[in-house]
Scaffold this motif. Structure first.
Motif, mmCIF file in Angstrom:
data_model
loop_
_atom_site.group_PDB
_atom_site.id
_atom_site.type_symbol
_atom_site.label_atom_id
_atom_site.label_comp_id
_atom_site.label_asym_id
_atom_site.label_seq_id
_atom_site.Cartn_x
_atom_site.Cartn_y
_atom_site.Cartn_z
ATOM 1 N N GLN A 155 0.882 12.152 -0.923
ATOM 2 C CA GLN A 155 0.639 10.787 -0.454
ATOM 3 C C GLN A 155 -0.495 10.785 0.576
ATOM 4 O O GLN A 155 -0.525 11.611 1.482
ATOM 5 N N VAL A 181 -5.958 4.755 -0.181
ATOM 6 C CA VAL A 181 -5.006 4.812 -1.298
ATOM 7 C C VAL A 181 -5.703 4.389 -2.583
ATOM 8 O O VAL A 181 -5.511 5.001 -3.643
ATOM 9 N N ASP A 236 0.868 4.077 -2.862
ATOM 10 C CA ASP A 236 0.642 5.456 -2.426
ATOM 11 C C ASP A 236 1.791 6.362 -2.869
ATOM 12 O O ASP A 236 1.586 7.400 -3.512
ATOM 13 N N THR A 266 0.834 -1.206 0.000
ATOM 14 C CA THR A 266 0.000 0.000 0.000
ATOM 15 C C THR A 266 0.863 1.249 0.000
ATOM 16 O O THR A 266 0.571 2.218 -0.716
ATOM 17 N N TRP A 303 -0.766 8.682 2.855
ATOM 18 C CA TRP A 303 -0.079 8.378 4.117
ATOM 19 C C TRP A 303 0.123 9.651 4.931
ATOM 20 O O TRP A 303 -0.056 9.644 6.150
#
Length: 171
Positions: A64, A111, A53, A49, A66
């Protein structure tokens, strides 16, 4: 069928397999490693992931998920903010611990949504755009997307295989 439709389908299959690999796993199963140097299901899904991302955000000029949605803080892994897992030592693999599979699933879904948004706007000519000149030949968007698909499919396959091993050992 257009190239973007194939890519959307491919990334959708990754999402389905991530859900299947994580479904119903508890913390012990998520973090168990079949050998000291092996990866866990949690690490495999987090890594695939993060790569998706990181690489797609870069290729499409996006932030991103994240970072923009605070997954780095929610998962609080104790790793550098931009870490994607490449070259992780066994000690770093061990740091990827989450409270539940639901957290990893939710991060992957976030994502995936950003990925779909980027892919829906693709035109065929966009796939020829160079996104990384550090390679010879330079990497085009089309090549980067297939590369991420390949990497993600390999890692989700590993997660599914490991899940099966763990469940067989517990039976």
């Amino acid at each position: 069928m257009h190239a973007k439709d194939i890519l959307i389908d491919g990334f959708g299959r990754i999402r389905e397999e991530v859900h299947a690999a994580l479904d119903g796993l508890g913390p012990d199963e998520l973090h168990r490693r079949p050998a000291p140097d092996a990866n866990s299901v949690a690490w495999l899904v987090w890594h695939l992931t993060r790569v998706q991302d990181d690489h797609l955000a870069d290729a499409f000029g996006l932030e991103q998920v994240w970072l923009s949605q605070g997954w780095d803080k929610r998962l609080a892994l104790g790793l550098p903010r931009h870490d994607t897992g490449y070259g992780h030592s066994p000690a770093k693999v061990a740091k990827v611990r989450v409270d539940s599979a639901d957290l990893l699933t939710a991060y992957h879904d976030a994502v995936h949504e950003q990925t779909l948004g980027a892919l829906r706007g693709l035109a065929a000519k966009d796939l020829e755009r160079v996104v990384d000149e550090r390679w010879d030949p330079p990497v085009t968007l089309g090549v980067r997307l297939v590369s991420v698909l390949s990497d993600d499919l390999q890692h989700v396959g590993q997660a599914a295989y490991l899940r099966g091993l763990l469940q067989s050992a517990a039976a």
